[in-house]
Design a protein around this motif. Structure first.
Motif, PDB file in Angstrom:
ATOM      1  N   TYR A 144     -11.059  -4.665   1.685  1.00  0.00           N
ATOM      2  CA  TYR A 144     -10.587  -6.007   2.156  1.00  0.00           C
ATOM      3  C   TYR A 144      -9.769  -5.919   3.190  1.00  0.00           C
ATOM      4  N   VAL A 145      -8.827  -5.114   3.031  1.00  0.00           N
ATOM      5  CA  VAL A 145      -7.721  -5.038   3.879  1.00  0.00           C
ATOM      6  C   VAL A 145      -8.172  -4.805   5.377  1.00  0.00           C
ATOM      7  N   GLU A 146      -9.048  -3.751   5.408  1.00  0.00           N
ATOM      8  CA  GLU A 146      -9.511  -2.892   6.693  1.00  0.00           C
ATOM      9  C   GLU A 146     -10.373  -4.070   7.174  1.00  0.00           C
ATOM     10  N   LYS A 147     -10.970  -5.095   6.542  1.00  0.00           N
ATOM     11  CA  LYS A 147     -11.931  -6.031   7.001  1.00  0.00           C
ATOM     12  C   LYS A 147     -11.082  -6.895   7.712  1.00  0.00           C
ATOM     13  N   LEU A 148      -9.863  -7.394   7.185  1.00  0.00           N
ATOM     14  CA  LEU A 148      -9.007  -8.226   7.915  1.00  0.00           C
ATOM     15  C   LEU A 148      -8.366  -7.727   8.978  1.00  0.00           C
ATOM     16  N   ARG A 149      -7.797  -6.453   8.926  1.00  0.00           N
ATOM     17  CA  ARG A 149      -7.110  -5.690  10.086  1.00  0.00           C
ATOM     18  C   ARG A 149      -8.077  -5.951  11.287  1.00  0.00           C
ATOM     19  N   LYS A 150      -9.392  -6.082  11.138  1.00  0.00           N
ATOM     20  CA  LYS A 150     -10.231  -5.932  12.350  1.00  0.00           C
ATOM     21  C   LYS A 150     -10.077  -7.469  13.269  1.00  0.00           C
ATOM     22  N   ASP A 151      -9.486  -8.607  12.311  1.00  0.00           N
ATOM     23  CA  ASP A 151      -9.243  -9.752  12.989  1.00  0.00           C
ATOM     24  C   ASP A 151      -7.683  -9.905  13.058  1.00  0.00           C
ATOM     25  N   TYR A 152      -6.966  -9.271  12.467  1.00  0.00           N
ATOM     26  CA  TYR A 152      -5.577  -9.688  12.522  1.00  0.00           C
ATOM     27  C   TYR A 152      -4.868  -8.730  12.963  1.00  0.00           C
ATOM     28  N   GLY A 153      -5.176  -7.319  13.146  1.00  0.00           N
ATOM     29  CA  GLY A 153      -4.656  -6.236  13.766  1.00  0.00           C
ATOM     30  C   GLY A 153      -3.097  -5.849  13.166  1.00  0.00           C
ATOM     31  N   ARG A 154      -2.219  -5.887  13.843  1.00  0.00           N
ATOM     32  CA  ARG A 154      -0.798  -5.660  13.445  1.00  0.00           C
ATOM     33  C   ARG A 154      -0.323  -6.950  12.707  1.00  0.00           C
ATOM     34  N   ASN A 155      -0.985  -7.918  12.636  1.00  0.00           N
ATOM     35  CA  ASN A 155      -0.555  -8.917  12.211  1.00  0.00           C
ATOM     36  C   ASN A 155      -0.879  -9.335  10.769  1.00  0.00           C
ATOM     37  N   LEU A 156      -1.494  -8.202  10.244  1.00  0.00           N
ATOM     38  CA  LEU A 156      -1.832  -8.230   8.830  1.00  0.00           C
ATOM     39  C   LEU A 156      -0.551  -7.273   8.192  1.00  0.00           C
ATOM     40  N   ILE A 157       0.080  -7.949   7.152  1.00  0.00           N
ATOM     41  CA  ILE A 157       1.218  -7.124   6.572  1.00  0.00           C
ATOM     42  C   ILE A 157       0.986  -6.958   5.180  1.00  0.00           C
ATOM     43  N   LEU A 158       0.992  -5.559   4.781  1.00  0.00           N
ATOM     44  CA  LEU A 158       0.453  -5.176   3.444  1.00  0.00           C
ATOM     45  C   LEU A 158       1.764  -5.011   2.556  1.00  0.00           C
ATOM     46  N   LEU A 159       1.808  -5.409   1.297  1.00  0.00           N
ATOM     47  CA  LEU A 159       2.950  -5.234   0.680  1.00  0.00           C
ATOM     48  C   LEU A 159       2.606  -5.079  -0.766  1.00  0.00           C
ATOM     49  N   ASP A 160       3.193  -4.146  -1.502  1.00  0.00           N
ATOM     50  CA  ASP A 160       2.924  -3.873  -3.007  1.00  0.00           C
ATOM     51  C   ASP A 160       4.438  -4.056  -3.693  1.00  0.00           C
ATOM     52  N   ASN A 161       4.109  -4.710  -4.850  1.00  0.00           N
ATOM     53  CA  ASN A 161       5.127  -5.426  -5.805  1.00  0.00           C
ATOM     54  C   ASN A 161       5.510  -4.495  -7.165  1.00  0.00           C
ATOM     55  N   GLY A 162       5.190  -3.349  -7.034  1.00  0.00           N
ATOM     56  CA  GLY A 162       5.552  -2.296  -8.039  1.00  0.00           C
ATOM     57  C   GLY A 162       4.706  -2.234  -9.447  1.00  0.00           C
ATOM     58  N   ASP A 163       5.234  -1.553 -10.403  1.00  0.00           N
ATOM     59  CA  ASP A 163       4.427  -1.320 -11.690  1.00  0.00           C
ATOM     60  C   ASP A 163       3.114  -0.504 -10.941  1.00  0.00           C
ATOM     61  N   ILE A 164       3.468   0.506 -10.263  1.00  0.00           N
ATOM     62  CA  ILE A 164       2.147   1.453 -10.051  1.00  0.00           C
ATOM     63  C   ILE A 164       2.120   2.757 -10.199  1.00  0.00           C
ATOM     64  N   LEU A 165       3.480   3.382 -10.912  1.00  0.00           N
ATOM     65  CA  LEU A 165       3.708   4.749 -11.011  1.00  0.00           C
ATOM     66  C   LEU A 165       3.105   5.134 -12.777  1.00  0.00           C
ATOM     67  N   GLN A 166       2.674   4.029 -13.559  1.00  0.00           N
ATOM     68  CA  GLN A 166       2.308   4.366 -14.781  1.00  0.00           C
ATOM     69  C   GLN A 166       1.005   3.466 -15.073  1.00  0.00           C
ATOM     70  N   GLY A 167       0.030   4.052 -15.831  1.00  0.00           N
ATOM     71  CA  GLY A 167      -1.034   3.070 -16.318  1.00  0.00           C
ATOM     72  C   GLY A 167      -2.281   3.799 -16.553  1.00  0.00           C
ATOM     73  N   GLN A 168      -2.587   4.829 -15.776  1.00  0.00           N
ATOM     74  CA  GLN A 168      -3.804   5.932 -15.692  1.00  0.00           C
ATOM     75  C   GLN A 168      -3.450   7.280 -15.819  1.00  0.00           C
ATOM     76  N   PRO A 169      -4.370   8.111 -16.019  1.00  0.00           N
ATOM     77  CA  PRO A 169      -4.280   9.450 -15.890  1.00  0.00           C
ATOM     78  C   PRO A 169      -3.728  10.288 -14.629  1.00  0.00           C
ATOM     79  N   SER A 170      -4.250   9.350 -13.824  1.00  0.00           N
ATOM     80  CA  SER A 170      -3.993   9.745 -12.252  1.00  0.00           C
ATOM     81  C   SER A 170      -2.436   9.667 -12.262  1.00  0.00           C
ATOM     82  N   CYS A 171      -1.803   8.816 -12.664  1.00  0.00           N
ATOM     83  CA  CYS A 171      -0.193   8.628 -12.577  1.00  0.00           C
ATOM     84  C   CYS A 171       0.270   9.733 -12.974  1.00  0.00           C
ATOM     85  N   TYR A 172       0.119   9.861 -14.484  1.00  0.00           N
ATOM     86  CA  TYR A 172       0.522  11.049 -15.343  1.00  0.00           C
ATOM     87  C   TYR A 172       0.275  12.309 -14.878  1.00  0.00           C
TER      88      TYR A 172
END
Length: 560
Positions: free
Chosen positions: A43-71
């Motif tokens: 989805y982000v890459e699709k939007l970047r085709k239209d907005y370029g650098r004017n797309l700002i991508l942010l994450d709000n945390g709680d990402i380090l736990q929850g699945q075995p990939s994190c562990y």
């Protein structure tokens, strides 16, 4: 000379509470899944085709736990770049904030993670006690086509209510509203941004409240902090779009995408400037489901070796189980699923009593081989195992609060026995219950009844110890529980049992070196084959009311 009028459009995408949902594969269920950053990336890459650098991508945390990939990358493959850092860098996030579950792995994990991330990690109210300054960057300024965007990061300050101090040693957490007022004023005076975005890891409202802070403070912040234009939040796992009036009557758009990469917060900001000054500003947005977005195959290909490495880890067989068991049984009485953990906690610690709650709503471990992946169903979080000294009366009061949050006081036979709230059917931490199910503690080591016709505080009748000895309300007992509960999480020990928060640490007589899941897996591997059965040491009474009510509510919640 007058400058020409300039109009700039920005697209802001926010993820929050991803909890390890990185790939289109669920390592716990061992099957393909819909929600994942692989779809967000598309989805982000699709939007970047239209907005370029004017797309700002942010994450709000709680990402380090929850699945075995994190562990796996937090605790096993520690010599490698953390998978979260690798994903942030690949997807070109512009800024990220801390969540409470990012603090939970401890300094060794999150300090390494912060050092690996190529974008700013934000947390204005996470204060280093040694310096009195924010432990990470309080904010970042992102400039796009002459528009200055300030992103201010905040973390819910309720960390000390859940986590042992050794995990956040040297840190202090300020109230979000007070800290935001201070930093927004600073930004307006010193950075002169055209837009101020709050990236707040805090829920809408409610949660834990003390004299010093509120756990969920986004609504209050939007109403009281002068200068916020957009608040992107999370933590409460509840998808939400709201518009609040700021202190000067301005509209503040607030977006929460919920959890597990099922949605993103998606906002568009249009700024018109003349002679360098903003003359018009419009902000719109929504919570956008990414379930129908295609998987980004380039993303999957880039992380193919990581996916295979984690698969090999979770596919390792550690034992065999004789009969399928389900967490859903735990809500309706003594269950094989919860009692397996109870019994292992008692065996590992030699405690008198065990507390444990269902950490997932409807997980199952099927008859046959047990793999490492099943251990994440058995025990979702990386809690430690603790033993506390408690009196018999404190044990009873602890259970009283648990069951008061869990079951209704029935006035007639046709009433619900479960304490339900239809507004919470889509809430990933409640699933139709009024309260969070991971606070529904039952006990082992004692035999007791829960009378659902009695008022709150009078439902639990402890008959005797499970070994046949008399239960004494005045006697001191050793009680096994997880570190979240031992530190005051859920307030069952403080509000329920009545133990002052600052006394809890003095009550601890044992704390494990590794997380509880590690010991549970180790014990199962030692036993080779397990045949879990309910202890049947507690039940809802009276039978004539409880049995038909349990059947009705089980059908309502699980259609069975």
């Amino acid at each position: 000379m007058a400058q020409p009028t300039q109009t700039v459009k920005l697209r802001i995408i926010q993820t929050s509470d991803v909890h390890g949902s990185f790939f289109p594969y669920d390592f716990i269920q061992r099957k393909e899944t819909k929600g994942s950053l692989a779809r967000v990336s598309s989805y982000v890459e699709k939007l970047r085709k239209d907005y370029g650098r004017n797309l700002i991508l942010l994450d709000n945390g709680d990402i380090l736990q929850g699945q075995p990939s994190c562990y796996y990358y937090n605790y096993v493959a520690t010599d490698k770049e953390n998978i979260v850092s690798k994903i942030y860098n690949y997807m070109k996030y512009d800024a990220v904030a801390f969540g409470n579950h990012d603090v939970e792995p401890g300094h060794k994990v999150y300090d390494k993670w912060v050092g690996e991330i190529q974008c700013p990690v934000l947390g204005a109210n996470i204060i280093d006690k040694a310096t009195g300054l924010p432990y990470v960057k309080p904010f970042t300024i992102i400039e796009r086509d002459g528009v200055r965007v300030a992103v201010l990061g905040m973390l819910t300050p309720a960390i000390p209510n859940w986590l042992d101090e050794k995990l956040w040693a040297g840190l202090h957490f300020e109230d979000i509203v007070a800290s935001a007022k201070k930093w927004v004023a600073y930004l307006k005076k010193n950075e002169k941004p055209d837009i101020i975005i709050g990236l707040f890891h805090s829920g809408w409202e409610g949660g834990i409240k003390t004299d010093q802070y509120s756990e969920d403070a986004v609504r209050t912040a939007a109403q009281q902090v002068d200068g916020l234009d957009l608040v992107l939040f999370g933590h409460d796992h509840h998808a939400r779009k709201a518009v609040e009036k700021g202190p000067n009557g301005n509209d503040v758009l607030c977006l929460d995408p919920s959890a597990n990469a099922q949605n993103v917060a998606d906002a568009e900001i249009t700024i018109t400037k003349k002679d360098g000054k903003v003359v018009e500003k419009t902000i719109s947005g929504e919570v956008h489901s990414i379930a129908n977005e295609p998987v980004d195959e380039k993303y999957v290909s880039y992380f193919a070796s990581d996916i295979n490495e984690v698969k090999q880890y979770v596919d390792r067989k550690i034992g065999t189980i004789g009969k399928t068991m389900y967490t859903r049984d735990s809500f309706f009485g003594s269950s094989a699923f919860i009692d397996l953990v109870h019994n292992l906690q008692l065996r590992l610690t030699k405690a008198d009593v065990s507390f444990n709650a269902p950490l997932q709503f409807n997980a199952e471990i099927k008859q046959g081989p047990i793999h490492v992946s099943d251990m994440f169903k058995l025990y979702k979080y990386e809690n430690m195992l603790c033993v506390l000294r408690m009196t018999g009366e404190e044990i009873r009061r602890h259970l009283e609060m648990s069951y008061d949050m869990w079951v209704n006081t029935m006035k007639q036979k046709s009433d619900h026995i479960m304490l339900l709230d239809e507004r919470n059917t889509s809430d990933l931490q409640k699933f139709g219950f009024r309260n969070m199910t991971f606070n529904f503690d039952s006990a082992a080591g004692i035999i007791y009844e829960v009378d659902v016709t009695k008022p709150d505080g009078q439902k639990v009748n402890i008959i005797k110890m499970q070994n046949g000895e008399k239960f004494d309300p005045k006697k001191w007992y050793m009680v096994a529980m997880n570190s979240y509960r031992a530190n005051g999480g859920g307030e069952l020990l403080t509000k329920g049992a009545g133990i002052p928060k600052d006394e809890l640490k003095k009550r601890v007589v044992y704390e494990s070196d590794h997380d509880l899941r590690h010991y549970l897996a180790q014990e199962i591997e030692r036993m080779k084959k397990i045949s879990p059965r309910p202890n049947n040491n507690w039940r809802f009474v009276p039978d004539s009311w409880a049995k038909p009510a349990l059947a009705r509510d089980r059908k309502l919640l699980f259609n069975e």
